[in-house]
Write an enzyme that holds these catalytic residues in place. Sequence first.
Site, PDB file in Angstrom:
ATOM      1  N   SER A 172      43.017  -7.678 -20.134  1.00  0.00           N
ATOM      2  CA  SER A 172      44.104  -8.525 -20.643  1.00  0.00           C
ATOM      3  C   SER A 172      43.990  -9.880 -19.967  1.00  0.00           C
ATOM      4  O   SER A 172      43.369  -9.997 -18.894  1.00  0.00           O
ATOM      5  CB  SER A 172      45.450  -7.886 -20.274  1.00  0.00           C
ATOM      6  OG  SER A 172      46.520  -8.769 -20.526  1.00  0.00           O
TER       7      SER A 172
ATOM      8  N   TYR B  45      51.169  -3.994 -14.394  1.00  0.00           N
ATOM      9  CA  TYR B  45      50.189  -4.243 -15.467  1.00  0.00           C
ATOM     10  C   TYR B  45      49.168  -5.277 -14.982  1.00  0.00           C
ATOM     11  O   TYR B  45      47.956  -5.097 -15.164  1.00  0.00           O
ATOM     12  CB  TYR B  45      50.949  -4.742 -16.695  1.00  0.00           C
ATOM     13  CG  TYR B  45      50.157  -4.875 -17.978  1.00  0.00           C
ATOM     14  CD1 TYR B  45      49.831  -3.769 -18.743  1.00  0.00           C
ATOM     15  CD2 TYR B  45      49.782  -6.125 -18.448  1.00  0.00           C
ATOM     16  CE1 TYR B  45      49.142  -3.896 -19.942  1.00  0.00           C
ATOM     17  CE2 TYR B  45      49.092  -6.266 -19.650  1.00  0.00           C
ATOM     18  CZ  TYR B  45      48.776  -5.149 -20.393  1.00  0.00           C
ATOM     19  OH  TYR B  45      48.088  -5.288 -21.577  1.00  0.00           O
TER      20      TYR B  45
ATOM     21  N   LYS C 113      45.185  -4.352 -14.766  1.00  0.00           N
ATOM     22  CA  LYS C 113      44.261  -5.111 -15.627  1.00  0.00           C
ATOM     23  C   LYS C 113      43.304  -5.956 -14.787  1.00  0.00           C
ATOM     24  O   LYS C 113      42.138  -6.109 -15.136  1.00  0.00           O
ATOM     25  CB  LYS C 113      45.050  -5.978 -16.609  1.00  0.00           C
ATOM     26  CG  LYS C 113      45.833  -5.162 -17.649  1.00  0.00           C
ATOM     27  CD  LYS C 113      44.925  -4.283 -18.503  1.00  0.00           C
ATOM     28  CE  LYS C 113      45.667  -3.605 -19.641  1.00  0.00           C
ATOM     29  NZ  LYS C 113      44.774  -2.790 -20.498  1.00  0.00           N
TER      30      LYS C 113
HETATM   31  N1  LIG Z   1      48.857  -6.500 -27.678  1.00  0.00           N
HETATM   32  C1  LIG Z   1      48.805  -7.264 -26.602  1.00  0.00           C
HETATM   33  O1  LIG Z   1      49.569  -8.245 -26.436  1.00  0.00           O
HETATM   34  C2  LIG Z   1      47.748  -7.003 -25.562  1.00  0.00           C
HETATM   35  C3  LIG Z   1      47.352  -8.072 -24.732  1.00  0.00           C
HETATM   36  C4  LIG Z   1      46.394  -7.836 -23.766  1.00  0.00           C
HETATM   37  C5  LIG Z   1      45.838  -6.581 -23.639  1.00  0.00           C
HETATM   38  N2  LIG Z   1      46.255  -5.555 -24.447  1.00  0.00           N
HETATM   39  C6  LIG Z   1      45.641  -4.256 -24.264  1.00  0.00           C
HETATM   40  O2  LIG Z   1      45.078  -3.853 -25.479  1.00  0.00           O
HETATM   41  C7  LIG Z   1      44.921  -2.428 -25.465  1.00  0.00           C
HETATM   42  C8  LIG Z   1      45.407  -1.882 -26.798  1.00  0.00           C
HETATM   43  O3  LIG Z   1      46.794  -2.113 -26.902  1.00  0.00           O
HETATM   44  P1  LIG Z   1      47.482  -2.554 -28.258  1.00  0.00           P
HETATM   45  O4  LIG Z   1      47.918  -3.944 -28.097  1.00  0.00           O
HETATM   46  O5  LIG Z   1      46.605  -2.197 -29.407  1.00  0.00           O
HETATM   47  O6  LIG Z   1      48.806  -1.655 -28.202  1.00  0.00           O
HETATM   48  P2  LIG Z   1      49.214  -0.364 -29.051  1.00  0.00           P
HETATM   49  O7  LIG Z   1      50.402   0.167 -28.331  1.00  0.00           O
HETATM   50  O8  LIG Z   1      49.333  -0.720 -30.477  1.00  0.00           O
HETATM   51  O9  LIG Z   1      47.970   0.612 -28.907  1.00  0.00           O
HETATM   52  C9  LIG Z   1      47.725   1.356 -27.743  1.00  0.00           C
HETATM   53  C10 LIG Z   1      47.111   2.680 -28.145  1.00  0.00           C
HETATM   54  O10 LIG Z   1      46.812   3.415 -26.945  1.00  0.00           O
HETATM   55  C11 LIG Z   1      47.274   4.746 -27.144  1.00  0.00           C
HETATM   56  N3  LIG Z   1      47.550   5.361 -25.846  1.00  0.00           N
HETATM   57  C12 LIG Z   1      48.603   5.134 -25.019  1.00  0.00           C
HETATM   58  N4  LIG Z   1      48.516   5.933 -23.944  1.00  0.00           N
HETATM   59  C13 LIG Z   1      47.384   6.656 -24.077  1.00  0.00           C
HETATM   60  C14 LIG Z   1      46.762   7.658 -23.286  1.00  0.00           C
HETATM   61  N5  LIG Z   1      47.316   8.087 -22.140  1.00  0.00           N
HETATM   62  N6  LIG Z   1      45.602   8.201 -23.715  1.00  0.00           N
HETATM   63  C15 LIG Z   1      45.068   7.799 -24.892  1.00  0.00           C
HETATM   64  N7  LIG Z   1      45.612   6.877 -25.698  1.00  0.00           N
HETATM   65  C16 LIG Z   1      46.767   6.308 -25.292  1.00  0.00           C
HETATM   66  C17 LIG Z   1      48.514   4.604 -28.006  1.00  0.00           C
HETATM   67  O11 LIG Z   1      48.861   5.835 -28.642  1.00  0.00           O
HETATM   68  C18 LIG Z   1      48.066   3.531 -28.983  1.00  0.00           C
HETATM   69  O12 LIG Z   1      47.390   4.066 -30.103  1.00  0.00           O
HETATM   70  C19 LIG Z   1      45.718  -1.937 -24.260  1.00  0.00           C
HETATM   71  O13 LIG Z   1      44.815  -1.664 -23.203  1.00  0.00           O
HETATM   72  C20 LIG Z   1      46.590  -3.130 -23.904  1.00  0.00           C
HETATM   73  O14 LIG Z   1      46.955  -3.135 -22.551  1.00  0.00           O
HETATM   74  C21 LIG Z   1      47.190  -5.763 -25.416  1.00  0.00           C
END
Ligand SMILES: NC(=O)c1ccc[n+]([C@@H]2O[C@H](COP(=O)([O-])OP(=O)(O)OC[C@H]3O[C@@H](n4cnc5c(N)ncnc54)[C@H](O)[C@@H]3O)[C@@H](O)[C@H]2O)c1
Length: 249
Positions: A141, A154, A158
Amino acid sequence: MTAGYDATDKVALITGGAGGIGAAVARALAGSGARLVLADVDAERGAALAAELDAAFVPCDVREPGDSAAAVATALDRFGGLDLAFLNAGIASGHGLGDDFDPVAYRRAMGVNLDGVVYGIHAALPALRARGGGDIIATASMAGLTPAPFDPVYGANKTAVVGLVRSLGPAYANENIRVNALCPSFADTDILIPLKSHLEATNFPILDVSDVVDAFFGILNTEGTGEAWFVVPGREPGPFKFRGVPGPR
Ligand SMILES: NC(=O)c1ccc[n+]([C@@H]2O[C@H](COP(=O)([O-])OP(=O)(O)OC[C@H]3O[C@@H](n4cnc5c(N)ncnc54)[C@H](O)[C@@H]3O)[C@@H](O)[C@H]2O)c1
């Protein structure tokens, strides 16, 4: 969107593949010819997407090392190998370290966001070696590159993922295994729901998930390893250039 990346005959594992960034990358990879193993705690959405993409779905809690091992085993059994591990499952912690500290939420966040990447890499390495190399991309992130006062736990996990990737890149370079991190700013997925109204009220730009998918393929289409790719609105994504630290005199 895949910018010319040809995934024909490539086998990819995607953790957190049931929704958000993982599902969007899954659709793009499947459209480019890859065979996919989707691994997620959300069995309902994961199985539905797998059916749509003719992929395998594995129920997986990335906090459990055995679940990552089972997901890699499924790639070997069903598709004969593994070329790409996208270790993307992640959650917010939603707690600080003061009166709001919650040790259970702390362990959960560290378990998913850091342990999950470590276990995923450990499980994937033998399969990637058996192919003569491959790619590991972990979703960190921008919170791994800048302070994250809105969720310091977080920020910590990260940042740890960025440090892990920077160390593993050179460690496995001679085995043709690349290890990189994807570092998006706020992107429009479910994880953002608690913050979204504040971001909108302050006019903070939010990434479209397709921007994150483009950056994912940007990593695949270059040759670097041990790099952390920033993804921020309005800028071309690319590897963050870390300042050199002072060496001994
Ligand atoms: N969306 C943002 O703003 C953003 C920004 C930076 C980084 N991220 C990172 O991107 C990645 C994906 O997140 P996203 O934005 O698609 O959110 P999201 O919540 O839509 O997707 C996250 C997915 O991870 C799954 N998950 C959660 N806990 C889990 C576990 N213990 N084992 C297996 N699967 C699990 C959830 O069921 C979901 O399908 C994450 O690592 C998040 O930290 C997101």
